[in-house]
Design an enzyme around this catalytic site. Structure first.
Site, short mmCIF file in Angstrom:
data_model
loop_
_atom_site.label_atom_id
_atom_site.label_comp_id
_atom_site.label_asym_id
_atom_site.label_seq_id
_atom_site.Cartn_x
_atom_site.Cartn_y
_atom_site.Cartn_z
N CYS A 16 -12.44 1.65 -0.15
CA CYS A 16 -11.17 1.37 -0.83
C CYS A 16 -11.00 2.32 -2.01
O CYS A 16 -11.84 2.35 -2.91
CB CYS A 16 -11.12 -0.07 -1.32
SG CYS A 16 -9.55 -0.44 -2.13
N ASN B 105 -0.32 2.49 -1.65
CA ASN B 105 -0.57 1.17 -2.22
C ASN B 105 -1.73 1.23 -3.19
O ASN B 105 -2.64 2.05 -3.04
CB ASN B 105 -0.81 0.14 -1.11
CG ASN B 105 -2.28 0.03 -0.73
OD1 ASN B 105 -3.07 -0.66 -1.39
ND2 ASN B 105 -2.67 0.73 0.34
N THR C 227 -7.35 4.63 3.45
CA THR C 227 -6.24 5.44 2.92
C THR C 227 -6.73 6.69 2.20
O THR C 227 -7.86 6.77 1.74
CB THR C 227 -5.40 4.59 1.96
OG1 THR C 227 -6.26 4.06 0.96
CG2 THR C 227 -4.69 3.47 2.68
N GLY D 189 -5.06 4.93 11.36
CA GLY D 189 -4.29 5.87 10.54
C GLY D 189 -2.99 6.28 11.20
O GLY D 189 -2.98 7.14 12.08
N GLY D 190 -1.91 5.63 10.80
CA GLY D 190 -0.60 6.05 11.27
C GLY D 190 -0.26 5.66 12.69
O GLY D 190 0.69 6.20 13.27
N LYS E 95 -7.45 -9.55 5.28
CA LYS E 95 -7.56 -8.79 4.03
C LYS E 95 -8.99 -8.85 3.49
O LYS E 95 -9.64 -9.89 3.53
CB LYS E 95 -6.58 -9.42 3.02
CG LYS E 95 -6.69 -8.94 1.61
CD LYS E 95 -5.90 -7.69 1.39
CE LYS E 95 -6.12 -7.12 -0.01
NZ LYS E 95 -5.88 -5.67 -0.04
N ILE F 3 -9.61 5.88 9.56
CA ILE F 3 -9.88 6.10 8.15
C ILE F 3 -9.22 5.00 7.31
O ILE F 3 -8.24 4.38 7.73
CB ILE F 3 -9.33 7.48 7.67
CG1 ILE F 3 -7.84 7.61 7.97
CG2 ILE F 3 -10.13 8.59 8.24
CD1 ILE F 3 -7.19 8.91 7.49
C1 LIG Z 1 -0.86 -2.52 1.54
C2 LIG Z 1 -2.18 -2.13 2.13
C3 LIG Z 1 -3.31 -2.87 1.83
C4 LIG Z 1 -4.55 -2.51 2.37
N1 LIG Z 1 -5.64 -3.28 2.10
C5 LIG Z 1 -6.83 -2.99 2.69
C6 LIG Z 1 -7.95 -3.84 2.50
O1 LIG Z 1 -7.89 -4.87 1.84
N2 LIG Z 1 -9.12 -3.48 3.11
C7 LIG Z 1 -9.24 -2.36 3.89
O2 LIG Z 1 -10.32 -2.09 4.42
N3 LIG Z 1 -8.17 -1.55 4.09
C8 LIG Z 1 -6.99 -1.84 3.52
N4 LIG Z 1 -5.90 -1.03 3.76
C9 LIG Z 1 -6.06 0.16 4.59
C10 LIG Z 1 -5.68 -0.10 6.06
O3 LIG Z 1 -6.49 -1.09 6.64
C11 LIG Z 1 -5.78 1.21 6.88
O4 LIG Z 1 -7.13 1.66 6.88
C12 LIG Z 1 -4.89 2.32 6.34
O5 LIG Z 1 -3.68 1.79 5.86
C13 LIG Z 1 -4.60 3.40 7.37
O6 LIG Z 1 -3.97 2.88 8.52
P1 LIG Z 1 -2.35 2.89 8.70
O7 LIG Z 1 -1.89 4.29 8.47
O8 LIG Z 1 -2.12 2.40 10.09
O9 LIG Z 1 -1.82 1.96 7.66
C14 LIG Z 1 -4.66 -1.38 3.21
C15 LIG Z 1 -3.50 -0.63 3.51
C16 LIG Z 1 -2.27 -0.99 3.00
C17 LIG Z 1 -1.06 -0.18 3.35
#
Ligand SMILES: Cc1cc2nc3c(=O)[nH]c(=O)nc-3n(C[C@H](O)[C@H](O)[C@H](O)COP(=O)(O)O)c2cc1C
Length: 310
Positions: A134, A73, A196, A246-247, A49, A194
């Protein structure tokens, strides 16, 4: 299922990884929580994190909400700060036999540089990922939306430490390739994308937003087409490696990103509902690569053929 003849190792600039499967920051805690599910030594890398210089309380609850094909989130970079990380988390992470890429976020240029300098030379830190993307905090995201600020912070971090540097980009911009080029000019070893997508959810009966912070970041399968598009555009715009995020939830998703131009991938939201997902994808990867007649990840990366099919 493993095909030993398939070469899985990849390079992200100065950072060498045993394979291209990583777990994304914020979706794997500080790894301890996942110890019962995942053999960490098999992963290409773990991204804990994001940490900041001082402890942060994060945003008001509720901080997560499920949406169609994904989740929102608004955690708001809740963390205990860099000193608590070095003392309390890093000794455990350093013993895991996989690369630890530490995700850092600063609200200004100086904070990014301080964090980089503090983590430089700490045992167990393989690289830094700059979270300049972020969407849930004010300040900080500017570095990911303004090319000159992006170049400056990447360049500054490169000067402040000897670690490989990945810049994590936001999709919440008009031209993500321009930001990626700026990161490359600043000396990034790779870009990750990417983070979010800014979104929201509404409870119309109560006339209230579903998140305490009103706005949050959308992740999960719903964002995969956007992420693939971003990876494709960026991979054509830079010469450094691209990390796709991403996904991603299956080996097919992973292969789509590799073919579109990603050298490696990070798995995020899927960890929450299937904690073993990263190992399942890794197990299935050699056979998928072999299916394309390739013998290494590198032979697959960026091999998408656009235009009329023959
Ligand atoms: C609950 C949650 C917390 C996240 N916290 C961080 C974070 O602290 N730092 C960061 O760079 N990305 C954070 N992300 C983003 C993820 O690392 C990732 O880039 C994003 O969710 C897209 O990938 P996914 O679709 O596989 O989840 C967070 C995502 C979620 C869902």
């Amino acid at each position: 299922m493993n095909s030993p003849s398939i070469q899985l190792d990849v390079r992200l600039g100065r950072l060498a990884l045993a394979n291209p499967i990583m777990v994304a920051s914020g979706t794997f805690g500080y790894a301890r929580e996942m110890a019962g599910f995942v053999d960490f030594s098999r992963l290409g890398a773990i991204l804990p994190k994001t940490i900041t210089r001082a402890p942060r309380a994060g945003n008001a609850p509720p901080r997560t909400v499920e949406t169609t094909g994904g989740m929102l989130n608004s955690i708001g970079l809740d963390n205990d700060g860099v000193e608590a990380f070095i003392e309390g988390q890093l000794p455990y992470l350093a013993g895991l036999k996989t690369a630890i890429i530490v995700s850092i976020a600063g609200k200004d240029y100086e904070e990014f540089l301080d964090l980089a300098a503090r983590l430089d030379g700490q045992p167990g830190v393989a690289a830094l990922e700059l979270n300049i993307s972020c969407p849930n905090v004010s300040g900080g995201v500017d570095f990911g939306t303004d090319p000159s600020m992006c170049e400056k912070v990447v360049h500054g971090v490169r000067q402040a430490c000897a670690l490989p540097v990945l810049a994590k980009l936001t999709p919440n911009v008009t031209d993500i390739a321009a930001i990626a080029r700026a990161a490359e000019n600043g000396g990034a070893d790779a870009v990750s994308l990417i983070n979010t997508l800014l979104g929201m959810a509404v409870d119309w009966r109560r006339r209230r937003p579903r998140l305490g912070n009103t706005l949050g970041g959308l992740s999960g399968p719903a964002i995969k087409p956007v992420a693939l598009r971003a990876v494709y555009q960026v991979a054509r715009a830079v010469t450094m490696p691209v990390v796709g995020i991403g996904g991603i939830a299956t080996v097919d998703d992973c292969m789509e990103f590799l073919v579109a131009g990603a050298t490696a991938v990070q798995i995020g939201t899927a960890n929450f509902y299937r904690p073993t997902v990263s190992i399942q994808i890794l197990d299935a990867l050699p056979a998928a690569i072999a299916q394309l007649g390739a013998r290494s990840v590198a032979e697959v990366v960026g091999t998408l053929q656009c235009g009329q099919s023959k």
